[in-house]
Motif scaffolding. Structure first.
Motif, PDB file in Angstrom:
ATOM      1  N   ASN A 238       0.524  -1.180  -0.017  1.00 51.60           N
ATOM      2  CA  ASN A 238       0.074   0.119   0.124  1.00 51.60           C
ATOM      3  C   ASN A 238       0.754   1.341   0.083  1.00 51.60           C
ATOM      4  O   ASN A 238       1.767   1.375   0.824  1.00 51.60           O
ATOM      5  N   LEU A 239       0.844   1.951  -1.134  1.00 49.59           N
ATOM      6  CA  LEU A 239       1.709   3.194  -1.141  1.00 49.59           C
ATOM      7  C   LEU A 239       1.038   4.461  -0.505  1.00 49.59           C
ATOM      8  O   LEU A 239       1.678   5.511  -0.853  1.00 49.59           O
ATOM      9  N   ASP A 240       0.028   4.486   0.124  1.00 47.48           N
ATOM     10  CA  ASP A 240      -0.488   5.751   0.749  1.00 47.48           C
ATOM     11  C   ASP A 240       0.408   6.223   1.336  1.00 47.48           C
ATOM     12  O   ASP A 240       0.632   7.610   1.475  1.00 47.48           O
ATOM     13  N   PRO A 241       1.126   5.673   2.494  1.00 44.07           N
ATOM     14  CA  PRO A 241       2.135   6.471   3.288  1.00 44.07           C
ATOM     15  C   PRO A 241       3.203   6.997   2.541  1.00 44.07           C
ATOM     16  O   PRO A 241       3.739   8.329   2.834  1.00 44.07           O
ATOM     17  N   TYR A 242       3.718   6.564   1.547  1.00 42.73           N
ATOM     18  CA  TYR A 242       4.771   6.800   0.417  1.00 42.73           C
ATOM     19  C   TYR A 242       4.255   8.287  -0.146  1.00 42.73           C
ATOM     20  O   TYR A 242       4.976   9.188  -0.226  1.00 42.73           O
TER      21      TYR A 242
END
Length: 454
Positions: free
Chosen positions: A113-117
């Motif tokens: 999941n790339l949301d934090p990035y």
């Protein structure tokens, strides 16, 4: 896929254009300590994506120096990827065809999941993201919503049409216009009129829809144009028996039997680009990116001649609902068990948010997923300006097809190819082909549901 393999030389031209440009800010930040998966100093970033090394050229070494790391690029190989995932040692960044593959990959828990990035990124800003990034969003049930799990290299409306005006003139056929309301039946008729045979063989293909390039997506578009849907609301059932699906399948069988394109009865040894470049395809179904291939010298000895003769128009329609979709949006994802996830994301920022991206879009290598890059698309020549205007006007018809998280992309494509080609070759009836296709895809979905515990 033929589409993406064909673009290697285009990527090489982008590398030449970007050779002396400095790296973007995010790529210069210290990331040699490795990602959340560990890895220590001097990590080796494993990138499984055909052609990235060719595209980046000297910029690849510059990225390595700036980030105190080594980047190893390998050709995409599904068998090797499956083995690496099973062993818990996947590459750090992986190529994907995009739309058709991502729901299943995400649902299987393979993708980070790339949301934090994205939340921390100074390169990928929320307001700058084109809606096409929705191809890489998934909310647990439906594509297009929820968290982001990847990023496109570029995108196009994949069923748009390129045509050779000189071949139309020789056949005494009027040129296509962007304002035409072209149907699939019209196109098949045109294909018959434009096909030239010599010595019992096809010398010029009248219309090539690029059979075996995302067949499921093409069928989904044709069905949607008729107001139908291949998949039910929860994506647990594909129905190939509906009138809309049957009409689309019948069209493909009729096209295959007509032998006006490079179908199973008249195969070609390469992808369609070099055949079009040799002046042997009158109409071919590819998106905006193909113009960069034509206009960049890849079309061979006749390149300049083919570019001058090439026109570009929206996709054909099978019904009254206008659908001209992006069927791929090829890009990359980061495996959940990758060793260097933060470094992989920084590479992604550099590749599609930095200097290499600028060169790629200046060459017209597709439409950008970052809005501000759209101003870079080529418009200086008559060729570029004409096709740019056609593409920009057609964007209002852009849609994103939604694929089932329970259906493995490769398995569905194989089922379509096996059963429909049998009908094209006259080995079985259309009814029998549909029954076989329905049975095969039902089994694929059932296996997927079991795999996901659904």
């Amino acid at each position: 896929m033929q589409h993406h393999l064909s673009r290697r030389s285009l990527l090489g031209r982008s590398a030449a254009a970007v050779g002396g440009v400095a790296l973007g800010g995010s790529a210069l930040s210290a990331c040699g300590t490795g990602g959340s998966g560990g890895g220590g100093s001097h990590p080796t970033l494993q990138v499984m994506y055909d052609g990235i090394d060719t595209e980046l050229g000297k910029q690849l070494a510059a990225f390595e120096r700036a980030n105190d790391c080594k980047v190893v690029v390998s050709k995409f190989d599904q068998v090797k990827l499956n083995a690496a995932i099973a062993a818990g040692n996947p590459p750090d960044l992986v190529r994907t065809s995009g739309a058709s593959e991502m729901p299943n990959l995400i649902a299987r828990g393979l993708v980070e999941n790339l949301d934090p990035y994205f939340a921390k990124s100074t390169v990928f800003k929320a307001a700058d993201l084109d809606p096409i990034v929705g191809v890489y969003r998934f909310d647990g049930k439906r594509q297009g919503k929820g968290s982001v799990y990847g990023f496109p290299s570029d995108f196009s409306q994949d069923a748009m049409l390129w045509f050779n005006k000189e071949l139309f003139d020789k056949a005494k056929v009027s040129h296509l216009k962007p304002t035409d309301s072209l149907t699939y039946d019209d196109l098949l008729d045109l294909g018959k009129r434009l096909t030239v045979r010599k010595g019992g063989k096809v010398d010029v293909f009248g219309f090539d829809p690029v059979w075996n390039f995302v067949n499921q997506a093409h069928l989904m578009q044709m069905i949607a144009q008729q107001g139908g849907s291949l998949w039910n609301d929860d994506f647990t059932k594909a129905d190939f028996t509906t009138p809309e699906a049957r009409r689309a399948l019948q069209w493909y069988v009729d096209w295959g039997k007509a032998r006006v394109g490079s179908g199973p009865l008249d195969p070609i040894s390469d992808w369609q680009g070099p055949v079009y470049g040799a002046g042997r395809i009158a109409v071919v179904s590819y998106g905006y990116w193909f113009g960069a291939w034509i206009n960049g010298g890849d079309a061979g000895a006749k390149g300049a001649e083919i570019a001058a003769a090439s026109g570009f128009v929206p996709a054909p329609q099978m019904g009254s609902t206008r659908v001209d979709a992006c069927m791929t949006a090829t890009g990359a994802w980061i495996p959940k068990k990758a060793a260097h996830k933060e470094l992989a994301f920084k590479f992604l920022e550099f590749w599609r948010g930095g200097a290499p991206a600028e060169a790629h879009f200046k060459a017209g290598g597709g439409l950008p997923a970052l809005k501000h890059f759209r101003t870079l698309l080529p418009k200086s020549t008559a060729f570029d300006a004409d096709h740019y205007q056609t593409q920009m006007k057609n964007l209002k018809n852009l849609s994103v097809l939604q694929f089932s998280p329970y259906a493995n992309y490769t398995a569905v494509e194989g089922a379509i190819t096996t059963n429909v080609e049998a009908a094209m070759k006259g080995q079985t009836s259309l009814d029998s082909a549909i029954r076989g296709l329905q049975t095969a895809v039902d089994a694929v979905v059932q296996q997927g549901k079991q795999q996901l515990g659904a």
